[in-house]
Design a protein around this motif. Sequence first.
Motif, PDB file in Angstrom:
ATOM      1  N   ARG A 125       0.846  -1.124   0.152  1.00 23.86           N
ATOM      2  CA  ARG A 125      -0.183  -0.002  -0.011  1.00 23.86           C
ATOM      3  C   ARG A 125       0.852   1.148   0.121  1.00 23.86           C
ATOM      4  N   GLU A 126       1.831   1.510   0.830  1.00 23.70           N
ATOM      5  CA  GLU A 126       2.969   2.494   0.808  1.00 23.70           C
ATOM      6  C   GLU A 126       3.329   2.730  -0.616  1.00 23.70           C
ATOM      7  N   PHE A 127       3.997   1.394  -1.155  1.00 19.72           N
ATOM      8  CA  PHE A 127       4.563   1.409  -2.319  1.00 19.72           C
ATOM      9  C   PHE A 127       3.474   2.020  -3.341  1.00 19.72           C
ATOM     10  N   LYS A 128       2.259   1.758  -3.393  1.00 17.61           N
ATOM     11  CA  LYS A 128       1.463   2.257  -4.247  1.00 17.61           C
ATOM     12  C   LYS A 128       1.190   3.717  -4.253  1.00 17.61           C
ATOM     13  N   GLN A 129       1.062   4.219  -3.058  1.00 20.31           N
ATOM     14  CA  GLN A 129       0.921   5.752  -2.721  1.00 20.31           C
ATOM     15  C   GLN A 129       2.202   6.416  -3.097  1.00 20.31           C
ATOM     16  N   ALA A 130       3.316   5.738  -2.868  1.00 23.98           N
ATOM     17  CA  ALA A 130       4.608   6.528  -3.583  1.00 23.98           C
ATOM     18  C   ALA A 130       4.673   6.565  -5.043  1.00 23.98           C
ATOM     19  N   GLY A 167      11.210  -8.627   5.476  1.00 23.29           N
ATOM     20  CA  GLY A 167      11.211  -7.701   6.439  1.00 23.29           C
ATOM     21  C   GLY A 167      10.134  -6.538   5.866  1.00 23.29           C
ATOM     22  N   VAL A 168      10.680  -5.186   5.824  1.00 22.30           N
ATOM     23  CA  VAL A 168       9.817  -4.089   5.376  1.00 22.30           C
ATOM     24  C   VAL A 168      10.219  -3.554   4.190  1.00 22.30           C
ATOM     25  N   ARG A 169      10.747  -4.412   3.250  1.00 23.88           N
ATOM     26  CA  ARG A 169      11.172  -3.983   2.081  1.00 23.88           C
ATOM     27  C   ARG A 169      10.857  -4.960   0.871  1.00 23.88           C
ATOM     28  N   ILE A 170      10.568  -4.426  -0.618  1.00 21.12           N
ATOM     29  CA  ILE A 170      10.267  -5.416  -1.474  1.00 21.12           C
ATOM     30  C   ILE A 170      11.544  -5.783  -2.231  1.00 21.12           C
ATOM     31  N   THR A 171      11.781  -7.090  -2.443  1.00 28.52           N
ATOM     32  CA  THR A 171      12.877  -7.553  -2.990  1.00 28.52           C
ATOM     33  C   THR A 171      12.689  -7.887  -4.505  1.00 28.52           C
ATOM     34  N   ILE A 205      12.517   4.304  -3.120  1.00 32.88           N
ATOM     35  CA  ILE A 205      13.637   3.984  -2.694  1.00 32.88           C
ATOM     36  C   ILE A 205      13.848   3.091  -1.399  1.00 32.88           C
ATOM     37  N   GLY A 206      12.968   3.932  -0.303  1.00 30.48           N
ATOM     38  CA  GLY A 206      12.975   3.707   1.009  1.00 30.48           C
ATOM     39  C   GLY A 206      12.269   2.128   1.270  1.00 30.48           C
ATOM     40  N   LEU A 207      11.298   2.014   0.217  1.00 32.39           N
ATOM     41  CA  LEU A 207      10.516   0.690   0.304  1.00 32.39           C
ATOM     42  C   LEU A 207      11.131  -0.446  -0.573  1.00 32.39           C
ATOM     43  N   LEU A 208      12.077  -0.213  -1.280  1.00 32.20           N
ATOM     44  CA  LEU A 208      12.609  -1.261  -2.035  1.00 32.20           C
ATOM     45  C   LEU A 208      13.915  -1.735  -1.467  1.00 32.20           C
ATOM     46  N   ASP A 209      14.114  -2.966  -1.565  1.00 38.07           N
ATOM     47  CA  ASP A 209      15.616  -3.429  -1.048  1.00 38.07           C
ATOM     48  C   ASP A 209      16.781  -2.877  -1.837  1.00 38.07           C
ATOM     49  N   PRO A 269      15.863  -7.827 -16.832  1.00 39.11           N
ATOM     50  CA  PRO A 269      15.562  -7.476 -15.417  1.00 39.11           C
ATOM     51  C   PRO A 269      16.324  -6.088 -14.968  1.00 39.11           C
ATOM     52  N   ILE A 270      15.459  -5.335 -14.348  1.00 39.25           N
ATOM     53  CA  ILE A 270      16.012  -3.995 -13.551  1.00 39.25           C
ATOM     54  C   ILE A 270      16.740  -4.396 -12.341  1.00 39.25           C
ATOM     55  N   GLU A 271      17.845  -4.098 -11.887  1.00 37.10           N
ATOM     56  CA  GLU A 271      18.435  -4.617 -10.764  1.00 37.10           C
ATOM     57  C   GLU A 271      18.937  -3.653  -9.979  1.00 37.10           C
ATOM     58  N   GLY A 272      18.498  -3.367  -8.617  1.00 35.13           N
ATOM     59  CA  GLY A 272      19.072  -2.239  -7.828  1.00 35.13           C
ATOM     60  C   GLY A 272      17.737  -1.404  -7.625  1.00 35.13           C
ATOM     61  N   GLY A 273      17.645  -1.054  -6.287  1.00 35.73           N
ATOM     62  CA  GLY A 273      16.539  -0.424  -5.741  1.00 35.73           C
ATOM     63  C   GLY A 273      16.362   1.031  -6.388  1.00 35.73           C
ATOM     64  N   GLU A 274      17.589   1.698  -6.467  1.00 39.09           N
ATOM     65  CA  GLU A 274      17.247   3.026  -6.806  1.00 39.09           C
ATOM     66  C   GLU A 274      16.884   3.050  -8.440  1.00 39.09           C
TER      67      GLU A 274
END
Length: 311
Positions: free
Chosen positions: A201-206, A291-295, A216-220, A239-244
């Motif tokens: 849900r936080e990811f959707k809002q962001a 945890g609290v991040r999307i991998t 970036i804060g929600l992604l591993d 594939p796109i690799e890396g949270g940023e």
Amino acid sequence: MTIQPGPGCDLSDPSLVALTGERRRLINLAYRLLGSLSEAEDVVQETYVRWYAMSRQRQEAVESVGAWLTTVATRICLNLLGSARARRERYVGHWIPEPLPGPTGPDGPPGGPAGDPADRVTLDESVTMAFLVLLESMTPAERVAFVLHDVFRYSFTEVAGIVGRSPAACRQSASSARRRLRDGRPPSPPVPAGRAAGVVREFKQAWEAKDVGALIGLLDPAATAVGDGGGRVTAVPYPIEGGEQVAHFLVRIAAKATGLTFDERTVNGRPGLVARHDGATVAVYAFHVAGVRITHIWGVLNPEKLRPWTT
């Protein structure tokens, strides 16, 4: 797809009740073996066609209707898996399993509305997108032996009878499949669905806000995103690799596709998102949250795989 009894069938016949009662289990099995609901339904339809093509005498000679149906459906799947590997080598971009909708509406029955795919496939850990993607790394023999034994709890003697191999060969195939699972499994187990739903849900809002920093804060930091357009719509072929990198890519998508909206939906038994443009479903996103991040993010854009989401 509804199975119609053959001519002359007695609807009060207990064997017919057993026959029709097997359909959901067969779809559950075929979906896990093939990663496609549409193909699973075709397999089950073909299985019943073969049953009704037999004479009444041959049907009555079958000791267990369920075992016969399972054997036929599994062997059809095994043949399809062999040809599917060749087809997917020619597939444009990444092949991702067909996403499965979950129940819709808080007042609907536990399995979803009548005709809902969620009413036909049991939503558990063996149908999560992460699990199905790992199954794709297996050979057909490994996948069939593993799913029958480890997921559906058939003994190796029973598996051997279904696939026409020795119990030792089936045991070896399942063992190889488990090694592939261990090697390919994400390092962190998925979090409970409730917590994952909050992260999504936080990811959707962001994403809707095009907030790169929040994404970036929600992604591993090592997050990976993969898209499947099947050559029918535009999708990044790698594939796109890396949270940023993933965060910036997602913001570019949102900036280009004006009018894009997101709905929170259950995707293969886990919290996910459905993207709509002008009211039409254009993509389904599945997530692995640790945890609290999307991998991991799997985005299915191929319209052929979105048919269950458009009704």
